[in-house]
Scaffold this active site. Sequence first.
Site, PDB file in Angstrom:
ATOM      1  N   LYS A  36       0.855  -1.200   0.000  1.00 33.52           N
ATOM      2  CA  LYS A  36       0.000   0.000   0.000  1.00 33.52           C
ATOM      3  C   LYS A  36       0.887   1.246   0.000  1.00 33.52           C
ATOM      4  O   LYS A  36       0.683   2.159  -0.809  1.00 33.52           O
ATOM      5  CB  LYS A  36      -0.877   0.012   1.236  1.00 33.52           C
ATOM      6  CG  LYS A  36      -1.566   1.348   1.523  1.00 33.52           C
ATOM      7  CD  LYS A  36      -2.472   1.315   2.730  1.00 33.52           C
ATOM      8  CE  LYS A  36      -1.764   1.538   4.014  1.00 33.52           C
ATOM      9  NZ  LYS A  36      -1.466   2.957   4.322  1.00 33.52           N
ATOM     10  N   ASN A  37       1.894   1.275   0.889  1.00 35.14           N
ATOM     11  CA  ASN A  37       2.667   2.505   1.055  1.00 35.14           C
ATOM     12  C   ASN A  37       3.694   2.740  -0.034  1.00 35.14           C
ATOM     13  O   ASN A  37       4.360   3.771  -0.055  1.00 35.14           O
ATOM     14  CB  ASN A  37       3.309   2.533   2.447  1.00 35.14           C
ATOM     15  CG  ASN A  37       2.243   2.648   3.536  1.00 35.14           C
ATOM     16  OD1 ASN A  37       1.074   2.892   3.239  1.00 35.14           O
ATOM     17  ND2 ASN A  37       2.643   2.420   4.768  1.00 35.14           N
ATOM     18  N   CYS A  84      -5.443  12.489  12.273  1.00 30.60           N
ATOM     19  CA  CYS A  84      -5.615  11.056  12.039  1.00 30.60           C
ATOM     20  C   CYS A  84      -5.682  10.374  13.389  1.00 30.60           C
ATOM     21  O   CYS A  84      -5.323  10.919  14.410  1.00 30.60           O
ATOM     22  CB  CYS A  84      -4.395  10.563  11.250  1.00 30.60           C
ATOM     23  SG  CYS A  84      -4.348   8.806  11.124  1.00 30.60           S
ATOM     24  N   ARG A 121      -1.695  14.950  12.190  1.00 31.69           N
ATOM     25  CA  ARG A 121      -0.885  14.569  11.011  1.00 31.69           C
ATOM     26  C   ARG A 121      -0.460  15.879  10.332  1.00 31.69           C
ATOM     27  O   ARG A 121      -1.005  16.275   9.319  1.00 31.69           O
ATOM     28  CB  ARG A 121      -1.685  13.682  10.062  1.00 31.69           C
ATOM     29  CG  ARG A 121      -2.100  12.358  10.627  1.00 31.69           C
ATOM     30  CD  ARG A 121      -0.938  11.443  11.018  1.00 31.69           C
ATOM     31  NE  ARG A 121      -0.260  10.791   9.918  1.00 31.69           N
ATOM     32  CZ  ARG A 121      -0.660   9.651   9.381  1.00 31.69           C
ATOM     33  NH1 ARG A 121      -1.753   9.090   9.789  1.00 31.69           N
ATOM     34  NH2 ARG A 121       0.019   9.088   8.403  1.00 31.69           N
ATOM     35  N   ASP A 162       4.554   0.998  12.194  1.00 30.18           N
ATOM     36  CA  ASP A 162       3.345   0.296  11.762  1.00 30.18           C
ATOM     37  C   ASP A 162       3.271  -1.116  12.319  1.00 30.18           C
ATOM     38  O   ASP A 162       2.193  -1.708  12.382  1.00 30.18           O
ATOM     39  CB  ASP A 162       3.288   0.230  10.226  1.00 30.18           C
ATOM     40  CG  ASP A 162       3.095   1.601   9.628  1.00 30.18           C
ATOM     41  OD1 ASP A 162       3.250   1.739   8.407  1.00 30.18           O
ATOM     42  OD2 ASP A 162       2.809   2.543  10.384  1.00 30.18           O
ATOM     43  N   ARG A 178      -8.627  -0.704   4.558  1.00 27.35           N
ATOM     44  CA  ARG A 178      -7.837   0.346   3.906  1.00 27.35           C
ATOM     45  C   ARG A 178      -6.482  -0.210   3.494  1.00 27.35           C
ATOM     46  O   ARG A 178      -5.889   0.238   2.513  1.00 27.35           O
ATOM     47  CB  ARG A 178      -7.607   1.519   4.871  1.00 27.35           C
ATOM     48  CG  ARG A 178      -8.755   2.473   5.034  1.00 27.35           C
ATOM     49  CD  ARG A 178      -8.338   3.661   5.894  1.00 27.35           C
ATOM     50  NE  ARG A 178      -7.005   4.100   5.528  1.00 27.35           N
ATOM     51  CZ  ARG A 178      -6.075   4.473   6.424  1.00 27.35           C
ATOM     52  NH1 ARG A 178      -6.335   4.440   7.707  1.00 27.35           N
ATOM     53  NH2 ARG A 178      -4.876   4.870   6.031  1.00 27.35           N
TER      54      ARG A 178
END
Length: 417
Positions: free
Chosen positions: A22-23, A116, A121, A305, A397
Amino acid sequence: MSIWRVQGGYPLDGSLTIQGAKNAVLPILAACMLADSEIELTNVPRLRDVEATLDILRHLGCQVQRREDVVAVDARSVTGCEIPRALTGRMRSSIIFLGAVLARCGQARLAMPGGCELGPRPVDLHLAAMEALGATVRCEDGVIVCAAPALTGADMTLETPSVGATENAMIAACAARGITVIRNAAREPEIVQLQGFLRALGADMDGAGTDSITVRGFTPVKRVGWRVMPDRIVAATVLCACAAAGGEVELRGVCPDHVRSVTETLTAMGAQITAGQRRIAMRCAQRLRGGQTIITRPYPGFPTDAQPLMMAASLRAAGQTVFVENIFTDRYRHAAQMARMGADIRISGRVALVTGRERLTGTDVLAEDLRGGAALLIAGLGAEGETVVRDPGHIERGYEGLDRALSALGAHIKITE
Ligand code: EPZ
């Protein structure tokens, strides 16, 4: 609201191919704005954040097609330079479009993506990078307004090695006249992957993976194809799931180097881990042991994460495990939910002290952010009885079919809406 029902007590067993990152794909999709030909991306994960990004590209006038894991983007038809709140609010990291829109259009208007669940953020480092390249920047009623008739190369130093600000600077610098040096740059693998993609588009750039990136120019090339790298945090998620549930898993299509800090920690806790060219095998036959101190740092340090994921894996380890969260100010919200399952977690500022318990009890818990939600699923795998994770959409997500992936390994997980 998705309801994830997890029956604890079933060890994992089997192999899994890890989804695209994703990132990595989010900044790559934004960078497609620089191209003047069709770009084909493969290994693109099916995620809500990816869909939100494709919608932003379409809103800006790009042609976007998706079939299976292939996404084709043609930015030759870009018409807009404005991204409204309705789109930026769906995805916190929509700020990643700032550099791309500014580079393509010479101006950009982005509604602030908002705070967030991990704490504020801020985007000050992103804005400073754009100003360093000669853009004027101001905020009007929650909208970032940037203008740069011509971007000029600059020697800039980021105050902190922000991943997103590094990516925005790399992308915008491709349109700048002259040489740009980005110092104190983030060194994550996703930065290296973005450099590779920008080079494929025609950028003369090097240094990604170190703390200094140099951009010398950009000569667009025709027709570009690119395969998205594997998701190192999804890999860490499955490894921590095996730590909590016990059993034996093999991850395929991964880069062991990208999760070294996680595999080293799990090995120190008693897991047996071997790594091959693009595979990681893990066996967790008995209760893990605590005693580790896990400090989150920019890459190659322990990834923030993976902090919630490793916390879930430590809840039943014998002994105490200390966490120090240095990247975000509010990234322990999952702890209160884990405590509802009987976990013993004491938090003081950035430090969390986990005292392992023999057993956890499944109950109703709430996912409050992406990785915290995944961590609650992991905790449920090691708990007695059923854990019901109520999720307002965070987990999907970042995870493509996590229920199916873990169920294929022997977990008992079902989603209902
Ligand atoms: C990226 O977020 C990732 N998201 C995050 O993953 C990840 O946790 C984070 O990097 C750190 O590794 C994507 O790549 C889409 P940062 P980003 O800018 O770029 C502060 C996930 O779960 N900061 O490196 O937003 C910031 O508040 C997500 O997949 C400023 O102060 O992270 C934070 O404390 C969560 N000013 C720290 O820097 C700024 O202008 C690191 O943030 C920007 C950031």
